[in-house]
Design a protein around this motif. Structure first.
Motif, PDB file in Angstrom:
ATOM      1  N   GLY B  95      63.707  19.281  23.881  1.00  0.00           N
ATOM      2  CA  GLY B  95      62.796  18.333  23.253  1.00  0.00           C
ATOM      3  C   GLY B  95      62.083  18.854  22.017  1.00  0.00           C
ATOM      4  N   SER B  96      62.476  20.015  21.515  1.00  0.00           N
ATOM      5  CA  SER B  96      61.710  20.633  20.417  1.00  0.00           C
ATOM      6  C   SER B  96      62.143  20.174  19.023  1.00  0.00           C
ATOM      7  CB  SER B  96      61.806  22.154  20.499  1.00  0.00           C
ATOM      8  OG  SER B  96      63.136  22.578  20.266  1.00  0.00           O
ATOM      9  N   ALA B  97      63.332  19.563  18.912  1.00  0.00           N
ATOM     10  CA  ALA B  97      63.800  19.162  17.575  1.00  0.00           C
ATOM     11  C   ALA B  97      63.020  17.949  17.085  1.00  0.00           C
ATOM     12  CB  ALA B  97      65.289  18.871  17.607  1.00  0.00           C
ATOM     13  N   ARG B  98      62.533  18.048  15.838  1.00  0.00           N
ATOM     14  CA  ARG B  98      61.763  16.958  15.233  1.00  0.00           C
ATOM     15  C   ARG B  98      62.295  16.727  13.822  1.00  0.00           C
ATOM     16  NH1 ARG B  98      59.446  17.380  19.523  1.00  0.00           N
ATOM     17  NH2 ARG B  98      57.287  17.856  20.024  1.00  0.00           N
ATOM     18  N   GLY B  99      62.010  15.568  13.301  1.00  0.00           N
ATOM     19  CA  GLY B  99      62.380  15.287  11.921  1.00  0.00           C
ATOM     20  C   GLY B  99      62.088  13.834  11.619  1.00  0.00           C
ATOM     21  N   ALA B 100      61.305  13.590  10.549  1.00  0.00           N
ATOM     22  CA  ALA B 100      60.969  12.222  10.189  1.00  0.00           C
ATOM     23  C   ALA B 100      62.209  11.518   9.637  1.00  0.00           C
ATOM     24  CB  ALA B 100      59.864  12.222   9.132  1.00  0.00           C
ATOM     25  N   ASN B 101      62.327  10.245   9.914  1.00  0.00           N
ATOM     26  CA  ASN B 101      63.444   9.439   9.405  1.00  0.00           C
ATOM     27  C   ASN B 101      64.799  10.087   9.648  1.00  0.00           C
ATOM     28  OD1 ASN B 101      61.558   7.580   8.365  1.00  0.00           O
ATOM     29  ND2 ASN B 101      61.302   8.897   6.554  1.00  0.00           N
ATOM     30  N   SER B 102      64.995  10.583  10.863  1.00  0.00           N
ATOM     31  CA  SER B 102      66.294  11.215  11.139  1.00  0.00           C
ATOM     32  C   SER B 102      66.704  10.936  12.576  1.00  0.00           C
ATOM     33  CB  SER B 102      66.222  12.721  10.894  1.00  0.00           C
ATOM     34  OG  SER B 102      65.282  13.311  11.748  1.00  0.00           O
ATOM     35  N   SER B 103      67.981  10.863  12.784  1.00  0.00           N
ATOM     36  CA  SER B 103      68.460  10.822  14.167  1.00  0.00           C
ATOM     37  C   SER B 103      68.986  12.217  14.490  1.00  0.00           C
ATOM     38  CB  SER B 103      69.543   9.764  14.345  1.00  0.00           C
ATOM     39  OG  SER B 103      70.679  10.109  13.600  1.00  0.00           O
ATOM     40  N   ILE B 104      68.607  12.686  15.685  1.00  0.00           N
ATOM     41  CA  ILE B 104      68.910  14.081  16.046  1.00  0.00           C
ATOM     42  C   ILE B 104      69.996  14.092  17.109  1.00  0.00           C
ATOM     43  CG2 ILE B 104      67.947  16.236  16.923  1.00  0.00           C
ATOM     44  CD1 ILE B 104      65.188  15.185  15.905  1.00  0.00           C
ATOM     45  N   VAL B 105      71.056  14.838  16.832  1.00  0.00           N
ATOM     46  CA  VAL B 105      72.161  14.949  17.790  1.00  0.00           C
ATOM     47  C   VAL B 105      72.453  16.433  18.020  1.00  0.00           C
ATOM     48  CG1 VAL B 105      73.276  12.720  17.460  1.00  0.00           C
ATOM     49  CG2 VAL B 105      73.760  14.597  15.869  1.00  0.00           C
ATOM     50  N   PHE B 106      73.150  16.694  19.121  1.00  0.00           N
ATOM     51  CA  PHE B 106      73.412  18.078  19.519  1.00  0.00           C
ATOM     52  C   PHE B 106      74.894  18.266  19.803  1.00  0.00           C
ATOM     53  CE2 PHE B 106      69.177  16.812  20.737  1.00  0.00           C
ATOM     54  CZ  PHE B 106      68.393  17.844  20.254  1.00  0.00           C
TER      55      PHE B 106
END
Lengths: 333, 162
Positions: B95-106
């Protein structure tokens, strides 16, 4: 209530496991990170990297010291070199040596005089001066990450103590790196610059800051010992080779010394799988020269075929009375 | 023979020039900063997370990476995708990944494929199991808006040193 306690301990154990990293990444290891980006301008895709950022893992000094004695340790008054067994484990991520200290805890009936500490040779059997060598606190041996040593901390017990008097002893481990830096009571997070493996900084861990354990001596006017010996081996060829089919006669000698009565004395001998009592439950167990049947319930001697165990209930034995001699014949399978 | 060589040399120069001219149009610069992530106890009994200068990192410590992206070119940059492999000897903190206006994938396969956490699986003893944070090998931020000239943005995530 019991169930509640066991669940609580399971929960604590799992919490601890989550926070435990074993020794962890070795001191001096570099962790490098480079991010990359791709983007489009006018239909062309371009990529770029960031400069790498690198951290070097420093040496975390951590250690646990845990008493290996189950319950209180019975001693006589006086007694020279009464031993306590401790295991010291390097839970840090570098090679480290530890200085072992022994202190008396107050609030009990007597204090002991610290004597020699011995380093066990690996068999877990106390053999001072023969297989076990004195632990040199001025130049203790290095312990590798995740490795353990067993030590015997010995004490002299004073004279004229009363039965059931107790003495609590605390044994602690101090990092040699911090001791060499004249830090005798470091807190977690304290640092010795450049003193770690691969010239990293040595950082004191929370386990190291709490690396101590206690054990309790209790004066017991009565001491019960049991010694097992092989009396004879007879094979089917008329010689004495321990081959399958050979008969081995064992003797257990139970000695009660001191003063008073030892109550509910029971001698138990779980045999290895390769040995069975001759004739099984129809066999004979000899106690003080009297042949007793191995079958359960008719006398003080029993052989349990399921657990392959010989048990003799000696009951109350007065200190100083003649040794109890138990002998039985086994067959090598 | 010499002419062929000259031709090749010329075309290589041309290729290099074309890259240089493209980057001149929209030069997106990337910079990674790292911090030690610590929990500071407050007087009222609660605690707060702080990102501080990374000194004396040891096993169990948390390291935060902040990736700054800036458009230093003279054209907007579209379809910005930031990639960061989880460094060796560390595990991604859930749960640590952050970023405005972004979709986060792994990714759990060294960056070959990416998906959101609930769609990631690993194979263990022949069984397909839901992936957990410690399985993640790469983090990817897909920015949902373009980066205009002179604009900056940043994303971040935290790892724990094994």
């Amino acid at each position: 209530m019991n169930k509640l306690i066991s669940w609580t301990s399971v929960f604590l154990a799992s919490l601890f496991a989550m926070q435990s990293y074993g020794a962890g990444t070795g001191a001096g290891t570099s962790i490098s990170n480079t991010a990359s980006v791709s983007y489009e301008v006018g239909g062309a895709t371009i990529t770029a990297n960031s400069d790498p950022v690198t951290i070097t893992v420093q040496e975390l000094i951590n250690v646990t010291i845990i008493s290996q004695d189950s319950g209180n340790v019975s001693v006589s008054s006086p007694e020279t070199g009464a031993e306590l067994k401790f295991q010291v484990t390097n839970t840090g991520n570098g090679n480290e040596a530890f200085i072992i200290n022994q202190v008396n805890i107050g609030g009990d009936e007597f204090d002991v005089t610290p004597s020699t500490i011995y380093l066990d040779d690996g068999d877990g059997v106390y053999e001072p001066g023969t297989d076990d060598v004195a632990y040199d606190n001025s130049a203790p041996s290095t312990i590798a990450p995740d490795a353990s040593i067993t030590i015997w901390v010995t004490s002299d017990i004073p004279d004229s103590l009363n039965n059931n008097d107790t003495s609590e002893v605390q044994v602690s481990a101090l990092s040699k790196t911090f001791s060499d830096d004249s830090q005798t009571n470091p807190d977690a997070g304290d640092v010795v610059s450049g003193a770690g493996d691969s010239s990293t900084d040595a950082v004191y861990g929370s386990a190291a800051a709490n690396a101590d354990d206690t054990a309790i001596f209790v004066v017991s006017a009565i001491q019960v010992t049991i010694v097992k010996a092989i009396s004879s081996i007879t094979d089917q060829f008329g010689t004495s080779q321990p081959v399958p089919g050979a008969e081995v006669v064992y003797t257990l000698t139970v000695t009660v010394t001191g003063t008073g009565d030892a109550e509910s004395v029971t001698a138990t001998d779980p045999l290895p799988n390769e040995l069975l009592l001759k004739d099984g439950v129809a066999g004979i167990i000899t106690v003080d020269g009297v042949d007793l049947t191995a079958v359960s319930g008719d006398d003080i001697a029993t052989y349990d075929a399921n657990t392959n165990t010989v048990t003799v209930v000696l009951g109350t034995v007065t200190a100083g009375s003649a040794d109890s001699i138990i002998s039985f014949t086994t067959e090598i399978q | 023979m010499n002419k062929v060589k000259q031709l090749i040399n010329k075309s290589m120069v041309a290729a290099l020039l074309s890259v240089a001219s493209l980057t001149a149009f929209a030069q997106v610069e990337l910079k990674t900063e790292m911090y030690k992530v610590i929990e500071v106890q407050k007087d009222n009994g609660t605690s707060k997370i702080e990102w501080v200068t990374p000194d004396n990192i040891t096993p169990g410590d948390k390291v935060g990476y902040r990736i700054m992206v800036e458009n230093k070119g003279d054209k907007a940059a579209d379809d910005i995708v930031l990639n960061n492999p989880v460094p060796e000897n560390t595990i991604y903190v859930n749960g640590s990944a952050r970023g405005a206006n972004s979709s986060i994938v792994f990714s759990v396969d060294q960056g070959k494929t990416f998906a959101t956490p609930e769609k990631l699986f690993i194979e263990k003893n022949g069984k397909k199991l839901p992936a957990t944070a410690k399985d993640y090998s790469n983090v990817r931020w897909v920015l949902t808006s373009s980066l205009k000239v002179g604009e900056q943005s940043s994303v971040q995530y935290v790892v724990q040193v094994k």
